[in-house]
Design a protein around this motif. Sequence first.
Motif, PDB file in Angstrom:
ATOM      1  N   SER A  90      29.221  36.188  43.430  1.00  0.00           N
ATOM      2  CA  SER A  90      30.514  36.466  42.829  1.00  0.00           C
ATOM      3  C   SER A  90      30.976  35.259  42.016  1.00  0.00           C
ATOM      4  CB  SER A  90      31.548  36.778  43.920  1.00  0.00           C
ATOM      5  OG  SER A  90      32.808  37.056  43.369  1.00  0.00           O
ATOM      6  N   ASN A  91      31.469  35.507  40.820  1.00  0.00           N
ATOM      7  CA  ASN A  91      31.982  34.451  39.928  1.00  0.00           C
ATOM      8  C   ASN A  91      31.009  33.282  39.802  1.00  0.00           C
ATOM      9  OD1 ASN A  91      34.426  35.869  39.494  1.00  0.00           O
ATOM     10  ND2 ASN A  91      35.227  35.056  41.444  1.00  0.00           N
ATOM     11  N   GLU A 144      29.849  31.813  37.302  1.00  0.00           N
ATOM     12  CA  GLU A 144      30.182  30.857  36.244  1.00  0.00           C
ATOM     13  C   GLU A 144      31.160  29.780  36.727  1.00  0.00           C
ATOM     14  OE1 GLU A 144      33.196  34.143  36.198  1.00  0.00           O
ATOM     15  OE2 GLU A 144      31.004  33.991  36.375  1.00  0.00           O
ATOM     16  N   ASP A 145      31.789  29.980  37.898  1.00  0.00           N
ATOM     17  CA  ASP A 145      32.792  29.039  38.400  1.00  0.00           C
ATOM     18  C   ASP A 145      32.284  28.158  39.541  1.00  0.00           C
ATOM     19  OD1 ASP A 145      34.703  29.938  36.635  1.00  0.00           O
ATOM     20  OD2 ASP A 145      35.565  31.386  38.050  1.00  0.00           O
ATOM     21  N   TRP A 155      36.196  27.506  43.340  1.00  0.00           N
ATOM     22  CA  TRP A 155      35.371  28.708  43.246  1.00  0.00           C
ATOM     23  C   TRP A 155      35.815  29.661  44.343  1.00  0.00           C
ATOM     24  CZ3 TRP A 155      32.504  30.822  47.201  1.00  0.00           C
ATOM     25  CH2 TRP A 155      31.785  31.987  46.874  1.00  0.00           C
ATOM     26  N   GLU A 156      35.903  30.924  44.017  1.00  0.00           N
ATOM     27  CA  GLU A 156      36.226  31.941  45.010  1.00  0.00           C
ATOM     28  C   GLU A 156      35.407  33.195  44.749  1.00  0.00           C
ATOM     29  OE1 GLU A 156      40.241  33.275  44.731  1.00  0.00           O
ATOM     30  OE2 GLU A 156      40.252  33.329  42.558  1.00  0.00           O
ATOM     31  N   ASN A 157      35.146  33.944  45.794  1.00  0.00           N
ATOM     32  CA  ASN A 157      34.457  35.222  45.625  1.00  0.00           C
ATOM     33  C   ASN A 157      35.472  36.297  45.248  1.00  0.00           C
ATOM     34  OD1 ASN A 157      35.710  35.450  48.145  1.00  0.00           O
ATOM     35  ND2 ASN A 157      34.137  36.843  48.923  1.00  0.00           N
ATOM     36  N   ASP A 158      35.046  37.544  45.239  1.00  0.00           N
ATOM     37  CA  ASP A 158      35.920  38.632  44.784  1.00  0.00           C
ATOM     38  C   ASP A 158      36.717  39.269  45.915  1.00  0.00           C
ATOM     39  OD1 ASP A 158      33.956  39.966  46.158  1.00  0.00           O
ATOM     40  OD2 ASP A 158      33.110  40.970  44.391  1.00  0.00           O
ATOM     41  N   THR A 199      30.204  39.249  49.528  1.00  0.00           N
ATOM     42  CA  THR A 199      29.976  38.285  48.437  1.00  0.00           C
ATOM     43  C   THR A 199      30.494  36.889  48.795  1.00  0.00           C
ATOM     44  OG1 THR A 199      32.096  38.800  47.367  1.00  0.00           O
ATOM     45  CG2 THR A 199      30.161  40.120  46.724  1.00  0.00           C
ATOM     46  N   ASP A 209      37.058  30.593  49.483  1.00  0.00           N
ATOM     47  CA  ASP A 209      37.642  29.875  48.343  1.00  0.00           C
ATOM     48  C   ASP A 209      37.499  28.380  48.593  1.00  0.00           C
ATOM     49  OD1 ASP A 209      39.150  28.846  46.276  1.00  0.00           O
ATOM     50  OD2 ASP A 209      40.735  30.335  46.442  1.00  0.00           O
TER      51      ASP A 209
END
Length: 983
Positions: free
Chosen positions: A846-847, A849-850, A863-866, A871, A971
């Motif tokens: 998840s994410n 790119e971050d 960075w955090e998942n959705d 995820t 997160d």
Amino acid sequence: MKIKYLLLLGTFLLFHSTKAQRTTYNFNSGWKVKTGDPSLAEKPSYDDSRWKAVTLPYAWNEDEAYKVDIHSLTTGIAWYRKTFVLPEGQEDQKVFLEFEGVRQGGEFYVNGTHIGRHENGAMAVGFDISDLLNPFPESNVVAVRTDNDWDYREKATQTKYQWSDRNFNVNYGGIPKNVYLHITDKLYQTLPLYSNLGTEGTYVYAQDIDVDNGTARVTAESQVRNEQKRALEVQYQVTIKEQDGTLVKKIEGSKKTISPGQTTMLSATAELDHLHFWSWGYGYLYDVFTTLLVDGKEIDEVKTTTGFRKTAFKDGMVYLNDRVLQVKGYAQRTSNEWPGVGMSVPAWISDYSNRMMVEGNANLVRWMHITPWKQDVESCDRVGLIQAMPAGDAESDVQGFRWEQRKNLMRDAIIYNRNNPSILFYECGNDNISEEHMAEMKQIRDQHDPHGGRAIGSREMLGSKEAEYGGEMLYINKSADQPMWATEYSRDEGLRKYWDEYTPPYHKDGDGPPYKGKDASEYNRNQDSHAIEDIVRWYDYYRERPGTGKRVSSGGVNIIFSDTQTHFRGAENYRRSGEVDPMRVPKDGYFAHQVMWDGWVDPEQPRTHIMGHWNYEAGIKKPIYVVSNAAEVELFVNGKSLGKGEQSYRFLFTFPEVTWEPGAIKAVSYNELGEAVSEDEIVTSGKPAALKLSLKQAPGGMVADGHDLGLIQVEVVDSEGDRCPTALDMVHFELKGAAEWRGGIAQGPEDNFVLSKKLPVEGGVNRVFVRATDAPGKITITAKAEGLKPATLSWSTQPFEVTGGLSTALPGENLESFLGRGPTPKGPSYRVTRTPVGIQSAKAQSNPEDVSKSFDDNEMTSWENDGERSTGWIEYELEREAEISEITMKLSNWRNRSYPISISMDGKEVFSGNTPKSLGYVTLQFPPTRSKKVLIKLIGANIDGDAFGIVEITGKIEPSGAEKKSKGELDIVEIEFYERNHQ
């Protein structure tokens, strides 16, 4: 005889003609004050004979200091008037008035003429009154109309000043600071008073500092103005002296022809050697004399007392004289106030209070919300206490006229205080400001103090590219770049009166009313609990100190040093977060900090402190807490060992269920080699038998200036003269002689016994003030209590010479520096305890790119998942294969949320469990495991709920990180990987 007389007269005239013409007078004596707004009070002919006679500094509402809560302080109009006579022979000279500050707005008059207005309520202001004065022997009248309305608005813009705040800035109205009169030649060096005068004064600074060799290149610059009617060729000369008068260096500076009406800069620079550098607890200062000469004659001379030190702010750390220093200190209200007198204390009292911080091993005071007054700034120079100097703020960034007010205050404060070596930080706001605003503040710093070696920043400027330091309130921040230190932490409150629940008056920890409907137990602690919380909270910063990795915490400041008449959350009408009470009697928390903070970073001097006392009732069993910076502590009761204490939070050692018996309790601390390095002992005192009085006064004795104070301590003692620590006796005082009663404070009725001549001791001790009159004489104070032998104390005040309303004895001028800690030690201040291992890359479902935001050294990104548990994973590839044994993380919503996670290295699980809630970072430890890849995975639903119960003044729970409702969130704000240090 006639020839001899003429020779002597000629010598006198020659000396007189070559002597510099500047004189600065103490302008504090002989004022009158009247509350209300009488008409024509600015006129010289106005009859003020029935007004109250006072000596400045004097707040007209001082009687309410600690008597009422901050919101209830009386406000309104008050007039101040003073009649004075210029010295003989001062005709055709320049005359300036300098007010260190008025609250809030002031209208100023001389001989009935309005000379200006000053409205910011924080900083100094100057006035040129040369053309308005009557010569000797005629009298002159200065009148000031003050208005301390909380909602005072700047006349020109109708804008309220942000820092005139009912929660943070105690409203001591009128003229609560010093006033000076300066008389100079018409060729003169300007004053550092930008408000109204628009002048910048003298600037002294050092460059190319070599600490080891004691050398530096020192420059003095003066803004010079020629108001003579002709052009003058002016020679600039600088003389640097030790404070005992010993010559260090005389420097011939620039020579310039200055035209009539011209203002210019003159400067001089030289290499100096054998310098002593100002340092923490080493207030080494020099007197720098800048002189203007015309045809070889001294026309004007200014003395600037300053010090030289080297600073750097890099690698996430603060350097002073090439040595890393972790910030350890207090966030103190700028008012720095006392019961019955407010902020308006003599300079020696400022030294007494500020030196207590240093002797308690604090190295920094962060003045809160508004600029400190000059007396406290100079005091910190003397005692060796680093300062963080704000301009003016309440709690947020502002725009428009209010932002211009803040910029103007910062400009004025920098110009006024840039020669004071103790200031290492300029604070632009108590909360974050925009990057554009920070850039504007930096520009002001760079224009007016480009060589001062000071960092400029603000709270919460964590991701700023402009700020040179940052740090949140309450929470722990780390950086590998700009230093991050907490601008305040540990808000808990507790009265000094409450030792513990086993001691009269038996205050069970946390007992008290709710605060705005929320539980307020953290704000009604006893001394045991309050001191323990101090230890717990400091450990968060100690754990992330320099030496623990590439990203470190530069420390933090505990709020507050002394109990304050500002907003409160506990049962009393003032704030009791202090480590000393309002009269500066220490609580146990003071000694806890003294133990923990005795070092630049790591503890350097062994210390041990047993909390509490040893005067209990038969049958009492209670935990005994010992604070020590050693490795182990052993407890003895009457010589019998109770074994070693349980260590927690590095510095706290607990001995549960210790049975009291009369005699002695002793704690012995041991280092890692088992060697005894320090100890502390408390002995049971006998039954209360008598009262004991002792006096603290200015080093040269108390002076009859109508302002000086005597600080009298009263104790209940046993037959051997030892204090009885559980005594709560009511004491009745009698005062006779040349002094006015100002009293003290104690827990009790709504007015806290303020100004009362009867008040109880608390824990066997209390303190009161008496104020000198303006006539010298004997003072006698007697203390009585039922069933105890009374005590009497007598002393005399010394004459204070005032002529025509002027005195040459300046506030604080003869106070000596504190040099107790010695020069900056050589060698490192910390040892490396673990080795960081860098991150090469990361991946996530998840994410993706971050992912780099979780290790970018920027706590404003993450960075955090959705939000889906499936995820909730991220895998890191380290820069090298390493034996990882610790992972440190900052997880979003860190105070309220626990994350169930597993940690695997190359497929092998090394940790599984819930992350602890924290005030910032958590460290997870496990057996050293060699790996290059580390997987962090969410394995359950998030567990929410506040673990700390911190309540804002609004009654709201303060957040910590992003608030999310998802139960499948992972997160990560920052993550770090560590090997054990094998050195």
